[in-house]
Design an enzyme around this catalytic site. Sequence first.
Site, short mmCIF file in Angstrom:
data_model
loop_
_atom_site.label_atom_id
_atom_site.label_comp_id
_atom_site.label_asym_id
_atom_site.label_seq_id
_atom_site.Cartn_x
_atom_site.Cartn_y
_atom_site.Cartn_z
N GLU A 1 56.85 19.49 27.40
CA GLU A 1 57.39 19.25 28.73
C GLU A 1 57.34 20.50 29.60
O GLU A 1 57.39 21.62 29.09
CB GLU A 1 58.82 18.71 28.62
CG GLU A 1 58.85 17.34 27.94
CD GLU A 1 60.23 16.72 27.79
OE1 GLU A 1 60.30 15.49 27.73
OE2 GLU A 1 61.23 17.45 27.75
N CYS B 1 59.34 26.09 34.65
CA CYS B 1 59.84 26.35 33.31
C CYS B 1 58.79 25.82 32.33
O CYS B 1 58.52 24.62 32.30
CB CYS B 1 61.18 25.63 33.13
SG CYS B 1 61.88 25.78 31.47
N CYS C 1 60.05 23.44 17.97
CA CYS C 1 60.59 24.78 17.78
C CYS C 1 61.15 24.88 16.37
O CYS C 1 61.75 23.93 15.87
CB CYS C 1 61.70 25.07 18.79
SG CYS C 1 62.33 26.76 18.70
N CYS D 1 68.33 25.80 16.50
CA CYS D 1 69.65 25.92 17.12
C CYS D 1 70.18 24.49 17.27
O CYS D 1 69.54 23.65 17.89
CB CYS D 1 69.56 26.60 18.48
SG CYS D 1 68.81 28.26 18.40
N CYS E 1 70.40 22.47 20.67
CA CYS E 1 69.20 22.36 21.50
C CYS E 1 68.34 21.19 21.01
O CYS E 1 68.03 21.10 19.82
CB CYS E 1 68.42 23.67 21.41
SG CYS E 1 66.80 23.60 22.20
N CYS F 1 68.47 22.50 30.67
CA CYS F 1 68.34 23.42 29.54
C CYS F 1 68.68 22.73 28.24
O CYS F 1 69.73 22.10 28.12
CB CYS F 1 69.32 24.59 29.69
SG CYS F 1 69.00 25.61 31.10
N1 SAH Z 1 63.64 29.65 22.55
C1 SAH Z 1 64.00 30.32 23.78
C2 SAH Z 1 63.80 29.46 25.02
C3 SAH Z 1 64.59 28.20 24.93
S1 SAH Z 1 65.48 27.40 26.12
C4 SAH Z 1 65.44 30.78 23.71
O1 SAH Z 1 66.15 30.33 22.83
O2 SAH Z 1 65.84 31.59 24.53
C5 SAH Z 1 66.29 28.37 27.23
C6 SAH Z 1 67.80 28.42 27.12
O3 SAH Z 1 68.45 27.14 27.05
C7 SAH Z 1 68.22 29.17 25.86
O4 SAH Z 1 69.19 30.10 26.23
C8 SAH Z 1 68.81 28.07 25.02
O5 SAH Z 1 69.72 28.56 24.08
C9 SAH Z 1 69.48 27.22 26.07
N2 SAH Z 1 69.88 25.90 25.58
C10 SAH Z 1 69.38 25.23 24.52
N3 SAH Z 1 70.01 24.06 24.36
C11 SAH Z 1 70.92 23.98 25.35
C12 SAH Z 1 71.88 22.98 25.73
N4 SAH Z 1 71.98 21.84 25.07
N5 SAH Z 1 72.65 23.23 26.81
C13 SAH Z 1 72.52 24.37 27.50
N6 SAH Z 1 71.64 25.34 27.21
C14 SAH Z 1 70.85 25.15 26.14
#
Ligand code: SAH
Length: 352
Positions: free
Chosen positions: A87, A100, A107, A111, A114, A331
Amino acid sequence: MATLYDPSRDELAALLEGEPRYRLDQLWHGLYEQRSTPAELTTLPKALRTRLDADLPLALEPVTESVSDDGLTVKWLWKLADGSQIETVLMHYPDRSTVCVSTQAGCAMACGFCATGQAGFERNLSVGEIVEQVVRASRVAAEGEPARRVSNIVFMGMGEPLANVDRVLGAVHRIHGDLGLSARHLTISTVGIVPGINRLALEPLPVNLAVSLHAANDELRDELVPINRRYPLADLYAACEAYLTVKNRRISFEWAMIDGVNDRASDARELAAAARSLRAHINLIPLNATPGWPTKGTPAERVASFRDQLEDLGANATVRANRGNEIDAACGQLRANQEIAVAAPRRRALPH
Ligand code: SAH
C-alpha cells in the site's frame, strides 16, 4: 525481473545500445521529469516504445484506490508481479504533499499493535518498486484539481526500511537525485535497527531519521517492539547519539499512545529524559485500531495531557494528525491482504 524504475541511468544506457545517444536523455526525462511510461513517450520511435514496455513493465498494478478526508488522502493497494500486495498513501496538507511508501511486502518486526506486523513478512521491495510508488502518487497529485507537487516522502508504509537498507538507500538517491525532491524532505522511520542507523549515519544525504520508540524502558519495549530484545535501548540510544554527532540533524521519536500501557506519568518521565538528552522531537501518534490488538488507544484528552507533561519536563512534543482512518490508511493500519486471517497476537496485549 526488472521493472521500469529499477535500472539506473547506466543500465538504461546499456538497454538502449545501438540507439542514438540522445535517446537516453529522452527516456530519462520522460520517466523521471514527466513521470510518463515509455508508451506515452511519443518522442521515441514506436518500435523502441514497444520493446521498452515489454522489457521494463510497470511494477504496480492498482487493486484499489480509496479517497478520504475530502480528497486530501488517497490510498492505493497495489499488486506486484509475484502477486504480493503493498500500500501507498498520498496526503495533501496546506503547505505540502506527502507520500507514505512501503519498503517491504509485509514486515518481520512483529510489533503487536501494527497491522503489517500482525500479518508477517513476505519479501523486500526493489528500488523500482519503491520509486514507482512515488512516481505514481506524484502523477495523481499533479493531475488533481488543484494540481499539487509532491514535496515530502515518509518511509512509513508497510515494512521496516532499515531491514531493506540497500534498496531503500537506492530509492532515496533516485528520489533525491532524479525525481528532484530535497533529501531534507525525506524521512526514514525505523523500529530501531542499530546497524541500519549506523549505516544511515555514513550517508552523505541529509535525510531525516524517525525512531519508533513507543517505550523508554527495556521491559515494556521488549513487549511492544520485539526487536528491542536484539537492539536494547542502551544500544539504540548510543546509535542515535552517534547519528546526531555525525549528521547534526534532529531525530524524532514516534510514540503510539496505548491506553494504560505507555501513557503513564512514569512513561512521560522516561521519554522526556531520553528525548532531552538526544535533543529529539517527540511525535505522539494516537493508536489506530487494528484487527489483532485488543488494547485501545489513549483518549484524545489524555494524549493532550501527556504532551503537556512532556513539555513541562522540557521535551518537545506534538500530536500527529490522523489521516485516512476510514479507509484503513492511518499509521499501522496498512496491511496488503485484507483477507489474511489475523492469528492471535504473538504478544499478549498488556493489561490496562
Ligand atoms: N517499520 C517502520 C515504519 C513503520 S510505520 C517503523 O516501525 O518505524 C510508521 C509508524 O507507525 C511507526 O512508528 C509505527 O510504530 C507506527 N504504528 C504502527 N502501528 C500503529 C498503530 N496501530 N497506531 C499508531 N501507530 C502505529
